[in-house]
Design an enzyme around this catalytic site. Structure first.
Site, PDB file in Angstrom:
ATOM      1  N   PRO A 248       0.836  -1.206   0.000  1.00 23.54           N
ATOM      2  CA  PRO A 248       0.000   0.000   0.000  1.00 23.54           C
ATOM      3  C   PRO A 248       0.873   1.260   0.000  1.00 23.54           C
ATOM      4  O   PRO A 248       1.828   1.348   0.767  1.00 23.54           O
ATOM      5  CB  PRO A 248      -0.796  -0.115   1.304  1.00 23.54           C
ATOM      6  CG  PRO A 248      -0.682  -1.551   1.716  1.00 23.54           C
ATOM      7  CD  PRO A 248       0.612  -2.045   1.170  1.00 23.54           C
ATOM      8  N   GLU A 249       0.547   2.198  -0.877  1.00 22.93           N
ATOM      9  CA  GLU A 249       1.283   3.463  -0.941  1.00 22.93           C
ATOM     10  C   GLU A 249       0.342   4.597  -0.511  1.00 22.93           C
ATOM     11  O   GLU A 249      -0.759   4.332  -0.025  1.00 22.93           O
ATOM     12  CB  GLU A 249       1.809   3.670  -2.376  1.00 22.93           C
ATOM     13  CG  GLU A 249       2.694   2.511  -2.839  1.00 22.93           C
ATOM     14  CD  GLU A 249       3.242   2.694  -4.254  1.00 22.93           C
ATOM     15  OE1 GLU A 249       3.435   3.839  -4.689  1.00 22.93           O
ATOM     16  OE2 GLU A 249       3.474   1.677  -4.920  1.00 22.93           O
TER      17      GLU A 249
ATOM     18  N   ARG B  45      14.018  -3.518  -7.588  1.00 22.94           N
ATOM     19  CA  ARG B  45      12.575  -3.425  -7.757  1.00 22.94           C
ATOM     20  C   ARG B  45      12.233  -3.473  -9.233  1.00 22.94           C
ATOM     21  O   ARG B  45      12.882  -2.809 -10.055  1.00 22.94           O
ATOM     22  CB  ARG B  45      12.032  -2.103  -7.167  1.00 22.94           C
ATOM     23  CG  ARG B  45      12.363  -1.884  -5.705  1.00 22.94           C
ATOM     24  CD  ARG B  45      11.793  -2.959  -4.790  1.00 22.94           C
ATOM     25  NE  ARG B  45      10.354  -3.034  -4.852  1.00 22.94           N
ATOM     26  CZ  ARG B  45       9.524  -2.366  -4.054  1.00 22.94           C
ATOM     27  NH1 ARG B  45      10.014  -1.591  -3.121  1.00 22.94           N
ATOM     28  NH2 ARG B  45       8.226  -2.497  -4.176  1.00 22.94           N
TER      29      ARG B  45
ATOM     30  N   LYS C  68       3.173   6.804   4.481  1.00 19.56           N
ATOM     31  CA  LYS C  68       2.418   5.546   4.396  1.00 19.56           C
ATOM     32  C   LYS C  68       1.964   5.081   5.777  1.00 19.56           C
ATOM     33  O   LYS C  68       1.564   3.937   5.938  1.00 19.56           O
ATOM     34  CB  LYS C  68       3.281   4.461   3.749  1.00 19.56           C
ATOM     35  CG  LYS C  68       3.743   4.785   2.326  1.00 19.56           C
ATOM     36  CD  LYS C  68       4.567   3.624   1.765  1.00 19.56           C
ATOM     37  CE  LYS C  68       5.456   4.073   0.635  1.00 19.56           C
ATOM     38  NZ  LYS C  68       6.405   3.013   0.229  1.00 19.56           N
TER      39      LYS C  68
END
Ligand code: ZN
Length: 280
Positions: free
Chosen positions: A2-3, A268, A66
């Site tokens: 979740p961002e 990433r 966040k």
């Protein structure tokens, strides 16, 4: 993971009692605690946590980067969902009036005086909760909020030029800017036509302004669509259906039609259009 838009969505619906949470938790008093995985508590240890949090009332709920920020009567409860954390609100009792059984990956639950409970579920166990008097101890190192109007084009340009780093890892560094992760960084860099490996101190003033605008545009679009529901975490968002590049390797760039490339930056998965985002 979740961002910012996903955490913002969770904060809003928990506050308003809308969407997938049908009850607001604002004004609820905590009457019970279940610590199901002790290491979910970053601080204090379970005994102290339980002693301090019981009797506290949830006065407000907001977001910083966040982090979810629950302001309680005397303390601040901070929750970071990390890779796979999610929250749900449910009745603490089942239809037969018995304590509702927990689910497999439930880590922490707070029971309220209205019969509801807030449950922190986290399959991968990276999520954490902090109960502190002074939230700055946890949040103090975070960079500015990207949607904060006080973050001007000039300040952002100076921030980029004071670092000499590749754009993607820099934008994802929470000490530089709070809230961006893999998805929204890829989306913003594509919208700004910048390569993720471009060096921050070589970005022109014009491109820097476009990048800040692109970050804000993608974050606002994500919030408008209630976030992206991926990585097993469902909260009713549909931004995943509107990605420009993220997770779309081989599909055409929405701008020029060139197939999207996937590369690895700082370990990433990173998605770019090789035509629109060239490294000078
Ligand atoms: Zn393109």
């Amino acid at each position: 993971m979740p961002e910012l838009p996903e955490v913002e969505t969770i904060a809003r619906v928990l506050r308003d009692g809308t969407g997938i949470y049908n009850t607001s938790i604002i004004g609820c008093q905590i009457t019970g605690v279940h610590v199901l995985w002790a290491r979910t508590l970053a601080t204090p240890k379970p005994k102290g946590f339980i002693k301090q949090v019981i009797g506290q009332t949830v006065q407000s709920l907001s977001r910083r980067g966040k982090f979810l920020v629950f302001s309680l009567t005397d303390y601040t409860l901070l929750i970071h969902l990390r890779m796979s954390g999610d929250l749900r609100v449910e009745s603490a009792q089942d239809e037969n009036g018995k304590s509702r059984p927990f689910e497999k990956h439930d880590r922490l639950a707070l029971e309220f005086n209205n019969g509801q409970r807030l449950v922190f579920n986290d399959m991968r166990k990276f999520g954490r909760a902090w109960l502190v008097k002074d939230s700055a101890k946890v949040l103090g190192g975070l960079g500015p909020e990207p949607l904060d109007k006080g973050l001007t084009h000039k300040i952002f340009f100076d921030m980029l030029h004071s670092r000499k780093r590749q754009l993607k890892p820099l934008l994802m560094d929470q000490r530089f800017l709070a809230g961006l992760g893999n998805i929204y960084t890829d989306e913003a860099l594509h919208l700004a036509w910048l390569h993720p490996l471009a060096l921050s101190h070589q970005v022109t003033r014009e491109a820097s302004g476009q990048l800040l605008d692109a970050i804000r545009c993608m974050l606002k679009e994500g919030i408008r669509r209630n976030g992206a529901s991926i990585d097993r975490v469902y909260r009713g968002g549909d931004f995943q259906n509107h990605f420009r590049v993220y997770g779309r390797a081989g599909s055409p760039c929405p701008n020029c039609g060139t197939p999207i490339d996937r590369l690895v930056v700082s370990q990433r998965g990173t998605h770019i259009c090789p035509q629109c985002q060239q490294l000078d």
